[in-house]
Each structure stands twice: as C-alpha cells, then as structure tokens.
Design an enzyme around this catalytic site. Structure first.
Site, PDB file in Angstrom:
ATOM      1  CG  ASP A 246     -24.541  -1.588 -16.983  1.00 53.69           C
ATOM      2  OD1 ASP A 246     -23.847  -0.571 -17.166  1.00 53.69           O
ATOM      3  OD2 ASP A 246     -24.492  -2.585 -17.718  1.00 53.69           O
TER       4      ASP A 246
ATOM      5  CD  GLU B  97     -22.941   0.360 -13.465  1.00 52.18           C
ATOM      6  OE1 GLU B  97     -22.533   0.647 -14.606  1.00 52.18           O
ATOM      7  OE2 GLU B  97     -22.781  -0.775 -12.953  1.00 52.18           O
TER       8      GLU B  97
END
Length: 328
Positions: A68, A136
C-alpha cells in the site's frame, strides 16, 4: 513394495504445482519471481489461520501494508511526471482514483490474481477487497524481491500501458458521497452529514465544514466552498479511512450492533409511571363474586311462611290419626 510410478508422481507433484504458480505469476506480472516464498505469502488469505515456526500469523496482511505504501509512492511519482503543471489537489485525486480498492480489485480479476489467492473453504476470494488486498501484497512482494525500480516498471509497463488509461481515470468524475451512501445502504449502516462550521475565507467567500457520522461514530471532515463540495470531500476521506483502518470499521459495526440490539429490546414502563396511572385512573368498583366451578344448591334455603287454617287442621287430623293407629 512401493510402486515406482506412484513414488515419482509424488515427487513431481510439488514441482508441478510450483511450475504452475511460476507460470501464472509470469502471466500476471510479466516476469518470473526470484523468491517464490514472498509471492506465496502475498496470495495467502488470513482465513487460512496459518502460523510460522515462531507461532506468528502467516498471511498477506504485512505485505499488503508494505505494498500500500509502495503503491502510493510509485503512483504518486508517475502522476507527478505525467500531469506536468497540474496542482496538488488534482494530483492527489488522480493518485486516489488509481490506487482505490475498486480499481485494484478489477485489476486483480483481469490479471488472474484473484484465482491464485489461497483461502479457507469457508471464505470467498471473489470480492474487490480480497483481490485488491492481494494486489497490494504482491506489490509488497515485488518490492522485497526486486526493489523499487521493479515496482515502478511493473506499474508503468504492465498496468498503465496495458490495463489502465491514466488520463481517462484521472479526469473521471467520482461521486464519493454516492459511493459512501451505497456502502452504508448495503451494510445497513446509518449515515449522517453534520455541518460543523460555516465561515468566510480571506476573499469573503463562504466556506463550509462537514463531518460524516456512521452509526454516530465520527468519520472524516471536508471543507469546501459549497455544502456539496464539503460533503464530497468528507465522503472521500471517510471512504479512504474505511479502506485503510480496520479499527474504524470495527467501531462502526460495534455501534451498529449496539443500536440494533437496543431497538429489538422490549420497552418497559417505569415503576413511577405505573403508580401514577393507577392513581389517576377511575376508582375501582366493588369486587365481583367469583363464579362457582359447579352449580350447587347447598347455600340456597327456603324462606318460612305462615301456614293457612286448612293446613293446620289437616296436620292435626293427620297427627290424631297416627296416634290412634299406635294405640290400636
């Protein structure tokens, strides 16, 4: 004696699965992994409840956290260079649209990543959150396996050149309030937009500050030159918070549970009210006789009346006749 063909089949099986995973990852990412363990972990959903030799949870959540952060940096870099001269607000919006969970979930489906996720039999991997989380986590794995440059190349060459039109996404108008309302309706969560402040800026233009409340839990605030703009910004930040902070979601659903439980409980009348009602009401009537279980004549007696002259003479004659019979 062990059959040789079965023995060799058992040996080949793990290598066959490993080869299939390498092939699938190459098709999805555009290169072969160096440290396959990182990519395996990136595809491990927490529902498996696996633990490593030290007893710590073994899933993709830590890699998701790293991915992320890397994605924000990489996409921020790409957006900054691509949209030369654009202001910070536009660049922030463009980056948010490219890394939002819905976009990553669609990418995971298109690239076949969703089909590689390993979950428990009770868990479903066919939703944007699980797919987006795995995307992610894979970016986190790429970063650890090959470095920041490989992540940049992956996003530029594989994602933005082949799968996403960066200009189309960046200039697309997103109704964040509508998306937040849709989420709240889907999850039956109460939502409220509260105006905290109305002021003026240095140019005497009105400025509105709005806060989102989900089940009474404070969400994010937004400030804009109209109520609509403040609602949009507050909704956008709240959606980001829902995406990034599991604790916030937990607090919202805990408040929802408490509300629904309270609504289901029967309403009891306080003792003081009951006493007041009894005092104010009409005076009680005399107690009514209870109906007997069976009809009985035991308590019913005849009322004596005076005898007539003829009855007295008849009784005397009857007595005399009875006496005469005794003497005879």
């Amino acid at each position: 004696m062990l059959n040789n063909s079965n023995f060799f089949d058992r040996i080949r099986l793990p290598f066959r699965k490993e080869k299939e995973l390498y092939s699938s990852l190459y098709k999805a990412l555009g290169f072969y992994p160096r440290n396959i363990k990182l990519y395996k972990q990136a595809l491990m959903h927490k529902s498996l409840r696996k633990r490593n030799e030290k007893g710590r949870p073994l899933n993709n959540e830590r890699l998701e956290f790293l991915g992320d952060a890397v994605l924000d940096a990489v996409v921020g870099d790409i957006v900054f260079r691509h949209f030369e001269g654009k202001r910070e607000g536009f660049l922030t919006d463009a980056r948010s649209k490219l890394v939002q969970r819905e976009t990553l979930g669609k990418l995971a489906n298109e690239m076949g990543i969703t089909n590689l996720i390993v979950t428990s039999s009770q868990s479903s991997s066919h939703n944007s959150y699980v797919g987006g989380n795995a995307f992610e986590a894979l970016v986190g794995a790429i970063y650890l396996d090959r470095g920041y440059g490989a992540c940049m190349k992956f996003m530029e060459k594989r994602i933005l050149k082949q799968l996403i039109n960066i200009d189309k996404v960046a200039y697309k108008e997103v109704n964040f309030k509508s998306k937040l309302l849709e989420w709240s309706q889907k999850n039956k969560v109460s939502i409220e937009f509260v105006q905290l402040e109305q002021s003026v800026d240095d140019h005497n233009s009105p400025v509105f500050t709005t806060q989102v409340l989900l089940e009474g839990v404070e969400g994010c605030t937004g400030k804009g030159y109209s109520k609509k703009e403040s609602h949009q910004l507050a909704s956008k930040e709240t959606l980001q918070r829902l995406r990034r902070e599991p604790q916030f979601i937990d607090a919202v659903f805990a408040a929802k549970t408490a509300r629904t439980k309270m609504e289901e409980e029967p309403v009891s009348v306080p003792e003081e009210v009951e006493l007041q009602v009894a005092t104010v009401g009409p005076e009680p009537s005399a107690p009514q006789p209870q109906a007997a279980e069976e009809f009985s004549l035991d308590d019913i007696t005849a009322i004596p009346r005076e005898k007539t002259r003829e009855e007295i003479i008849a009784e005397a004659e009857e007595a005399a006749f009875a006496e005469a019979n005794k003497e005879a």
